[in-house]
Design a protein around this motif. Structure first.
Motif: not given
Length: 494
Positions: A285, A300, A302-307
């Motif tokens: 992350t 992240s 894995d693509g779960f967080v992108n903000k």
């Protein structure tokens, strides 16, 4: 584009005017430590009464030349001879009188005596090119290659990396970097946790280069995307140095993730002027500053967080407008325990502190003008911040600009402000091994301090400074001169 030029203009002499020679009387150079052919020149023509000998060297630029060992302590402005580097050894400029052989600086040394012959100059030059060995063949600073503590600083105007011996505090080597004859502008440097390697990125290059720190040689070129070419600014290494994330600092920028073991690469597009990078302990992350606006990115793998995360409570804005009057976050750094992270905001002149579990601002710390880079100690609770444009300091007839703020990262309070004879400080690193902090002065302002000598690179020479972390006073009162635009700094062993 920065271009290399050769120049013979010198701002000041290698020694002060008070250096006066008495008539030269040939001496036996026994015990000097130099090879015989070098000793005959240095001992009989330089380390003479009134100049570079033990009795009078303090009035001769602080440079002792009566023994091989003393020569490599350097003088008032740092190194006089850098082993293997005939291009960047200032002493050679002053003993040369032939422009065809290299840079010529005035006044010619030895002062008030006949200059060295062409043959004598070539003897010294060739000796430097071979590493400036002593009479037994020992090369300066070559002992203990696996454990010697060093500081590395990128020289943006020269495509060189300066290697500083942490004990003597002088430049011990210059490492040529880049892969072409065109200037690539070495920008950012970080060493690995184990101290075995250092990596360098380039604003105008196409690779990430890997330096072996025991030999101080480039050992690997890691190819970065070239379609389109990037402005490769900052990178973050995983703790085991097996992975790296690199920022492409452009309006339509990218982040590039590379597995250094398999060389598999993944490109993350869609970032606006991404710059500083920090990561969580597991290196999956990432927290990335967007240079212009009031926000940073969090993503992240894995693509779960992108903000986007606002740094001032307002709607997050990332903008390609380089004239932005918002916070303009520049660099980011995690606390040693990863509980919080710090961001320099170069427009608002602040360090903003965020709680990592909530990504919320917990403290705003006012600092000097245009805060840039961080360095952090693991032995003392200190976070150092270079403030490149901070209020001028008048020392005699010279005005110096910039400061270094010292923040207690436990109490989040400013505990000291370092000001001194530096100009536009930028790169900074902590040497916990020697209880010092070292930072580089870019000296890019035309009205900045005149350097002692010149180099073969465009621009005025910069400098670096070493301060004690207990007293916040200079650990060495010298202003160590280096090549133009010293930019990023890192210690070998943290």
């Amino acid at each position: 584009m920065i271009q290399r030029i050769l120049t013979a203009i010198c701002c000041l002499s290698l020694t002060v005017i008070s250096c006066k020679h008495e008539p030269l009387i040939p001496k036996q150079p026994n015990g000097s430590g130099y090879p015989d052919e070098v000793a005959k020149i240095f001992v009989n023509k330089c380390a003479t009464a009134g100049c570079h000998n033990a009795a009078s060297y303090e009035g001769a630029g602080g440079l002792r030349m009566d023994t091989w060992e003393q020569l490599f302590n350097g003088g008032n402005n740092g190194s006089a001879i850098v082993p293997y580097s005939i291009e960047f050894s200032p002493l050679l400029y002053y003993i040369n009188t032939d422009f065809n052989l290299g840079i010529v600086a005035q006044p010619t040394m030895p002062k008030d005596n006949p200059p060295l012959s062409k043959e004598e100059y070539i003897t010294i030059r060739d000796w430097v090119a071979k590493g400036a060995p002593d009479k037994s063949g020992n090369i300066p600073f070559a002992s203990d290659p696996a454990t010697r503590q060093k500081i590395y600083i990128t020289m943006q105007a020269c495509d060189q990396v300066a290697v500083i011996d942490a004990q003597k505090k002088v430049v011990m080597r210059y490492i040529p970097v880049g892969t072409s004859a065109i200037a690539e502008v070495p920008h950012y440097l970080r060493s690995t946790t184990d101290g075995k390697y250092a990596f360098v990125s380039f604003v105008a290059g196409t690779t990430l280069q890997k330096i072996e720190t025991s030999t101080d040689k480039v050992v690997e070129d890691i190819q970065l995307p070239t379609n389109p070419s990037g402005s490769w600014n900052v990178f973050a290494l995983s703790p085991d140095a097996s992975k790296v994330l690199v920022s492409d600092w452009r309006a339509s920028g990218r982040l590039v993730y590379i597995d250094l073991l398999t060389m598999k690469m993944k490109v993350y597009p869609g970032f606006t002027y991404p710059h500083g990078i920090a990561s969580n302990p597991s290196f999956d992350t990432f927290y990335v500053t967007s240079q212009y606006g009031n926000a940073m990115y969090k993503l992240s793998l894995d693509g779960f967080v992108n903000k986007q995360i606002s740094l001032d409570g307002k709607t997050p804005v990332v903008t390609p407008d380089t004239s932005s009057s918002m916070l303009n976050p520049h660099e980011i750094l995690m606390a040693p325990d990863y509980s919080k992270y710090f961001i320099t905001c170069e427009r608002s002149n602040e360090v903003r502190v965020l709680n990592r579990s909530r990504d919320s601002v917990i403290k705003v710390i006012p600092v000097g003008a245009k805060p840039q880079e961080f360095a952090i100690s693991r032995k003392k609770p200190y976070l150092f911040v270079t403030c490149m444009d901070d209020q001028p300091t008048k020392l005699g007839d010279v005005t110096f600009v910039g400061s270094v703020y010292v923040i207690d990262y436990n109490t989040l309070s400013v505990v000291n402000v370092i000001r001194g004879n530096f100009s536009s400080p930028h790169g900074i690193t902590v040497d916990d091994v020697n209880n010092t902090v070292c930072f580089a002065s870019r000296n890019v302002n035309p009205t900045g301090p005149k350097p002692h000598h010149t180099s073969s690179c465009t621009g005025a020479n910069g400098s670096y400074h070493v301060y004690d972390m207990t007293t916040f006073q200079p650990a060495d009162k010298r202003r160590f001169e280096v090549l133009p635009d010293p930019y990023s700094a890192d210690a070998r062993f943290k």
